[in-house]
Design a protein around this motif. Structure first.
Motif, PDB file in Angstrom:
ATOM      1  N   GLN A 224       1.622  68.476  40.968  1.00 39.28           N
ATOM      2  CA  GLN A 224       1.163  67.918  42.249  1.00 39.28           C
ATOM      3  C   GLN A 224       2.324  67.603  43.184  1.00 39.28           C
ATOM      4  OE1 GLN A 224      -0.376  63.811  41.828  1.00 39.28           O
ATOM      5  NE2 GLN A 224       0.329  63.905  39.677  1.00 39.28           N
ATOM      6  N   TYR A 225       3.542  67.505  42.636  1.00 36.65           N
ATOM      7  CA  TYR A 225       4.709  67.187  43.459  1.00 36.65           C
ATOM      8  C   TYR A 225       5.513  68.433  43.850  1.00 36.65           C
ATOM      9  CZ  TYR A 225       3.643  62.667  41.347  1.00 36.65           C
ATOM     10  OH  TYR A 225       3.004  61.526  40.911  1.00 36.65           O
TER      11      TYR A 225
ATOM     12  N   ASN B 209       2.226  74.280  43.659  1.00 28.52           N
ATOM     13  CA  ASN B 209       1.528  72.998  43.792  1.00 28.52           C
ATOM     14  C   ASN B 209       0.159  73.061  43.129  1.00 28.52           C
ATOM     15  OD1 ASN B 209      -0.482  71.166  45.627  1.00 28.52           O
ATOM     16  ND2 ASN B 209       1.550  70.243  45.392  1.00 28.52           N
TER      17      ASN B 209
END
Length: 747
Positions: free
Chosen positions: A261-262, A268
């Motif tokens: 998610q980062y 992503n």
């Protein structure tokens, strides 16, 4: 009367091919420990035969015995037991660290850790007892839900915390533990019990409606905890039996679940909680998915088949037969390695394992007739690797491909014929030209088994023939494999190594030992497959390939090749293909490439990763036997197998090489591709018309090879023109008169 005439058996030079190599961290028990572990291993292997063939003690005897499994078992339960049995045997047999050369005894070098390990038995046994209590309550009709607070308390504090303490503590302390080969570590016994505790809990819970809640907030937290412990156990066992390469890759994928998610761009991924991920990873979307499905059915069955062949010494016969047929040719042992390693490798299921089995014989003989030690190791590595693409078994790769794609196994095995021929033809020519350049001779008659004697026992090929015939007659793979295994036992009665009940039990015991590595590897690969399925990274990778294809389809294929090799480096073939098939193959299919072609493309390069520098498992194993530098050996094996790196592009541009098309198209494609591989080998080795080729002749040969490989009429004609030019240039220089191409006789 000569010794050869008196007793031809004394001249068989292949001995010990069927012996199982002992790893540096493998325990060697004696006394009651040996008999207990041997019995567990034999029972574990026989359990699979019984389950796969639907055998039932109740059906045979009419007696129902409580707690014994009934067959056929429910699929998920069968796979859970399959993995748990490997964990039990694996932790008992393989230590966390390597052993020294000291005599085995019962003295622990780390008494404090030993005592702490004994203390960890308490939470391990407690978690197993609680999981059994859960199973009893559920079987008595207790309603189990993931939202009941009482049940959540039981799962976290009565089951989960003790299980994680025992699992994590056992793994960490085992790394610092030092024990001797003949003793059993308390810590490894703890890990074995934890593996059983995970299996009992999951079987009990998956027997309820809670199976449908995996991957949702309603899943019992115990599933997530059990799956977390199970994942740790699988990764630790994989580290012990297969090294760090797969563990590092699996660790990267696991980190991606929570860090994706980062990350920017196509990497992503959405945020995923640990409970959601681990409640789903120990299902058929991950660990219990395609890789374990294949290891629990086809792979274990053919491991048992291979164990029966070993017990009846058929492997020794295969190698002796190869020496009798090819030993007289120049560089004879190298050509024997191609024949024998290809035959053994298709059954073996691992390139490095096959190198150890046959290379211990062929590599010293290659060095004896004049090959450099790195070349001797490289030839064996390349030949053993080729066994993984040799039908009908293909080192179990064909079965995984059938499971993943849904394409019938027989269609896959048939499609593999020409690519396998091209691979071994290329290796043969590379070896032959190398022998010609070095002026090597063949082995003398008195150094070889007699072909006439070998032909008298050609019936030992019968198990392989039965297997092939049964498969193409439409029998299921399980039934065909079982028939072949029974045939191996029957034909042994025509040899000095007759298989009675003790030998059959020994074969099952050996099969249990042999299966541990591949089961652990397949389960670990299942973790990666689960990550790909849950995060959707495979779909995003497919989009990346589509973008590259917009620039150049060849560039997209080259990128897919690099990723397949990279993912496969340091990994056994089955795991390498399973991972690459999840990441790369879907993207190729998105490009419009037929599914069979896409998966063969990926499979081929996953196999070739075993001889691709810098991490080439098969080459490193061969270097250990030859005494050569591992990197030099891997570079040499890459050179010997260089034509094989062209083959996947060949069947991409010409599907006739995968048996798709008319017989005329298939035959023409096979013939021209074989000629192209010959030219490529000649150009790489710089040998033409019995002499060293000039640099411009080599360039002409390489260009001609590439045109012949493409497969069209126009390109074939261009290739023939360049070939004629190369021959003419060689003749004009007068090099062709130096006809040293004949086989040099024994002197």
């Amino acid at each position: 009367m000569t010794q050869q005439e008196a007793d031809p058996m004394d001249l068989e030079i292949a001995e010990g091919v069927d012996d199982e190599p002992v790893d540096a961290n493998r325990r060697l028990f004696t006394g009651w420990r040996f008999y207990t572990v041997s019995a567990l291993s034999a029972i574990y292997a026989f359990f699979h035969v019984a389950a796969l063939n639907g055998l039932s003690i109740a059906e045979w005897t009419g007696i129902e015995i409580p707690f014994l499994p009934t067959f056929p078992m429910e699929t998920w339960n069968f796979r859970i037991v399959h993995v748990a049995g490997a964990l039990l045997l694996g932790f008992v047999l393989y230590a966390a660290t390597r052993f020294g050369n000291d005599p085995a005894d019962d003295v622990s070098e780390t008494p404090m850790i030993d005592r702490l390990g004994a203390l960890l038995l308490i939470p391990a046994v407690w978690s197993l007892g609680v999981s059994i209590w859960f199973a009893i309550k559920i079987s008595n009709g207790f309603s189990w839900t993931g939202i009941d607070e009482t049940i959540r308390f039981w799962e976290v504090w009565l089951y989960g915390v003790p299980l994680m303490v025992a699992t994590v503590g056992g793994v960490l302390m085992a790394w610092a533990s030092r024990r001797q080969r003949a003793t059993l570590s308390w810590l490894d016994l703890v890990l074995s019990i934890c593996g059983i505790a995970v299996a009992v809990y999951l079987i009990a819970i998956y027997g309820t409606l809670m199976r449908n809640s995996t991957g949702t907030p309603f899943a019992p937290v115990g599933i997530s905890i059990a799956a977390t412990a199970g994942t740790i156990l699988i990764m630790e066992l994989t580290r012990r039996v297969a090294g760090l390469a797969l563990i590092i890759i699996a660790g990267v994928f696991l980190a991606y679940v929570f860090l994706g998610q980062y990350l920017p761009g196509f990497l992503n991924s959405p945020a995923i909680s640990w409970k959601r991920f681990f409640s789903q990873v120990y299902t058929d979307a991950g660990i219990l998915g395609p890789t374990t499905a294949v290891s629990s059915t086809y792979i274990i069955l053919f491991i048992i088949f291979a164990a029966f062949l070993q017990a009846s010494k058929v492997g020794d016969y295969f190698v002796n037969f190869a020496f009798a047929c090819a030993g007289r040719a120049r560089g004879g042992p190298a050509k024997v390695a191609i024949f024998a390693s290809g035959l053994m490798g298709m059954i073996n299921g691992t390139s490095a394992g096959n190198v150890v089995a046959t290379g211990s014989l062929t590599i010293p003989l290659m060095k004896k007739v004049g090959y450099k030690k790195q070349t001797a190791g490289a030839v064996e590595a390349a030949a053993s690797t080729g066994g993984q693409i040799m039908p009908p078994i293909m080192g179990a790769g064909a079965f995984i491909m059938a499971e993943i794609t849904g394409i019938p196994y027989t269609e896959i095995a048939l499609a593999a014929v020409i690519p396998a021929i091209l691979y071994f033809v290329s290796v043969y020519f590379m070896v032959d030209f190398e022998a010609a350049k070095l002026g090597m001779r063949g082995m003398r008659d008195d150094e070889l088994p007699r072909l006439k004697t070998m032909m008298k026992r050609v019936f030992l090929f019968l198990p392989i023939i039965i297997l092939i015939v049964a498969l193409f007659m439409g029998y299921s793979v399980i039934r065909a494999g079982t028939l072949a295994t029974v045939t191996a036992a029957v034909v042994s009665w025509l040899t000095p190594y007759r298989m009675g009940l003790p030998s059959i039990v020994k074969a099952f015991e050996l099969a249990g030992y042999m299966s541990i590595q591949i089961i652990a590897v397949c389960a670990c690969a299942g973790i990666i497959v689960g990550v790909i399925a849950l995060t959707g990274v495979g779909a995003r990778f497919s989009n990346l390939l589509l973008g590259l294809a917009g620039v150049s389809q060849l560039l997209a294929l080259f990128f897919a090749m690099c990723i397949s090799i990279l993912l496969g480096m340091g990994m056994p073939t089955t795991a390498a293909y399973a991972v690459a098939a999840s990441v790369v193959a879907p993207g190729l299919v998105e490009l419009g490439i037929p599914q069979l072609t896409a998966h063969f493309f990926v499979f081929y390069f996953a196999v070739l990763s075993a001889i691709t520098p810098p991490v080439a498992l098969a080459s490193y194993a061969a270097a250990g036997i030859s005494g050569a530098n591992p990197m030099e050996t891997s570079v040499a094996s890459f050179k010997i197998g260089i034509a094989a790196f062209i083959v996947p592009f060949m069947f991409f541009y010409n599907n006739a090489l995968l048996m798709e098309g008319t017989w005329f198209e298939v035959a023409r494609a096979g013939i021209t591709a074989t000629f192209g591989v010959f030219l490529l080998s000649s150009g790489v080795q710089g040998w033409l018309l019995g002499a060293r080729a000039a640099w411009f002749s080599r360039i002409a040969l390489l260009v001609a090879a590439l045109f012949m490989i493409e497969g069209g009429w126009a390109t074939d004609l261009i290739g023939i023109a360049f070939t004629a030019a190369a021959f003419a240039l060689q003749r004009m220089l007068g090099s062709g008169g130096d006809m040293r191409f004949e086989v040099k006789g024994a002197d």
